[in-house]
Write a protein that holds these residues in place. Sequence first.
Motif, PDB file in Angstrom:
ATOM      1  N   ALA A 109       0.831  -1.205   0.000  1.00 19.62           N
ATOM      2  CA  ALA A 109       0.000   0.000   0.000  1.00 19.62           C
ATOM      3  C   ALA A 109       0.866   1.256   0.000  1.00 19.62           C
ATOM      4  O   ALA A 109       0.605   2.210  -0.742  1.00 19.62           O
ATOM      5  N   ALA A 110       1.912   1.281   0.826  1.00 14.30           N
ATOM      6  CA  ALA A 110       2.785   2.454   0.890  1.00 14.30           C
ATOM      7  C   ALA A 110       3.530   2.652  -0.424  1.00 14.30           C
ATOM      8  O   ALA A 110       3.700   3.783  -0.900  1.00 14.30           O
ATOM      9  N   LEU A 111       3.969   1.558  -1.034  1.00 14.47           N
ATOM     10  CA  LEU A 111       4.695   1.631  -2.298  1.00 14.47           C
ATOM     11  C   LEU A 111       3.790   2.155  -3.403  1.00 14.47           C
ATOM     12  O   LEU A 111       4.185   3.017  -4.202  1.00 14.47           O
ATOM     13  N   MET A 112       2.562   1.663  -3.478  1.00 19.87           N
ATOM     14  CA  MET A 112       1.612   2.134  -4.488  1.00 19.87           C
ATOM     15  C   MET A 112       1.290   3.606  -4.286  1.00 19.87           C
ATOM     16  O   MET A 112       1.217   4.379  -5.249  1.00 19.87           O
ATOM     17  N   GLN A 113       1.096   4.003  -3.038  1.00 19.16           N
ATOM     18  CA  GLN A 113       0.775   5.405  -2.745  1.00 19.16           C
ATOM     19  C   GLN A 113       1.912   6.316  -3.191  1.00 19.16           C
ATOM     20  O   GLN A 113       1.689   7.373  -3.806  1.00 19.16           O
ATOM     21  N   ALA A 114       3.147   5.905  -2.911  1.00 23.63           N
ATOM     22  CA  ALA A 114       4.301   6.726  -3.268  1.00 23.63           C
ATOM     23  C   ALA A 114       4.504   6.816  -4.775  1.00 23.63           C
ATOM     24  O   ALA A 114       4.867   7.876  -5.299  1.00 23.63           O
ATOM     25  N   GLU A 115       4.268   5.721  -5.480  1.00 21.95           N
ATOM     26  CA  GLU A 115       4.573   5.679  -6.906  1.00 21.95           C
ATOM     27  C   GLU A 115       3.390   6.028  -7.804  1.00 21.95           C
ATOM     28  O   GLU A 115       3.569   6.570  -8.892  1.00 21.95           O
ATOM     29  N   LEU A 116       2.166   5.690  -7.372  1.00 19.52           N
ATOM     30  CA  LEU A 116       0.995   5.885  -8.223  1.00 19.52           C
ATOM     31  C   LEU A 116       0.080   7.011  -7.750  1.00 19.52           C
ATOM     32  O   LEU A 116      -0.758   7.482  -8.517  1.00 19.52           O
ATOM     33  N   GLY A 117       0.222   7.397  -6.493  1.00 23.56           N
ATOM     34  CA  GLY A 117      -0.662   8.425  -5.949  1.00 23.56           C
ATOM     35  C   GLY A 117      -1.948   7.867  -5.385  1.00 23.56           C
ATOM     36  O   GLY A 117      -2.810   8.600  -4.920  1.00 23.56           O
ATOM     37  N   TRP A 118      -2.097   6.555  -5.410  1.00 24.46           N
ATOM     38  CA  TRP A 118      -3.242   5.870  -4.827  1.00 24.46           C
ATOM     39  C   TRP A 118      -2.795   4.453  -4.475  1.00 24.46           C
ATOM     40  O   TRP A 118      -1.735   4.015  -4.897  1.00 24.46           O
ATOM     41  N   SER A 119      -3.587   3.768  -3.689  1.00 26.71           N
ATOM     42  CA  SER A 119      -3.181   2.421  -3.299  1.00 26.71           C
ATOM     43  C   SER A 119      -4.395   1.537  -3.031  1.00 26.71           C
ATOM     44  O   SER A 119      -5.512   2.034  -2.828  1.00 26.71           O
ATOM     45  N   LEU A 120      -4.151   0.249  -3.037  1.00 27.06           N
ATOM     46  CA  LEU A 120      -5.132  -0.745  -2.631  1.00 27.06           C
ATOM     47  C   LEU A 120      -4.669  -1.358  -1.314  1.00 27.06           C
ATOM     48  O   LEU A 120      -3.458  -1.507  -1.099  1.00 27.06           O
TER      49      LEU A 120
END
Length: 198
Positions: A109-120
Motif C-alpha cells: 500500500a505504501a509503495l503504491m501510494q508513493a509511486e501511483l498516488g493511490w493504493s489498494l
Amino acid sequence: MPSLSAALLVAALAGCAGMPVDTAQQDAAWQRHAAWVRAQHDWRLTGRFALKIGHRGWTASLHWRERAGDYRIDIFDPLGRTVAQLNGGPQRVTLRTDGSAPRHADSAAALMQAELGWSLPVAGLRYWVRGVPAPGTQPTRMQFDGSGRLAYLVQNGWEVSYLDYNEALGARALPARLRLVNGDVHLTLLVDRWGAAQ
C-alpha cells in the motif's frame, strides 16, 4: 376477496418473519466455508475496480495471482494498457511501472501510494476478496448471510460489504462484488472470473 392461496402465502411469510436464525448451524457453515477458503493457497482472479478518494477517482482492471504465499497483481487502465505490476511475498514487495526502474518496499500500500498516488489495501484484500478476515487482528464486526458466508466485515479500519457471491473454484461460492470503505476511501471490486493459479 383474497384467494385461499394468497392467504396461505401471507400466513407463511408472517411465520417465517418470526422464525429465529439457527446460529449454531450458521456458525458451522461459516467454519466449513472459511476452512475451505483458507486451504486454497494457489488462486487467481480477473476483475475490475473503481477507487474513489475524496473527489478523485480511478477505474482499472486487474489480474491477481497468488501462489504459495507470493502474489502478482497486474493493473490495467480502461484501454488495457499496463499501469503497474506488483509482486509481493512475505518479506518484500516490488512495483514496476512503464518506463521506470522497479521500486521495492515492505508495504504494498505504501509503495503504491508513493509511486501511483493511490493504493489498494493489498495486505487485507488478499483475504477479504476471498471472503475471510485477514489474520493477525480480530475483526471488529462480522455478519453472515443465510449460507454462512461473510456479508459484512469490519477490520483494520475497513468496512467490507459482500454484495454478491458466485460459484467459483470447485463449485464453491466466492465473492463476486465487494464494497470497501475506510474514511473517504471507497473501493468497489468486481470479480469477473476465479480460477486456480497456473
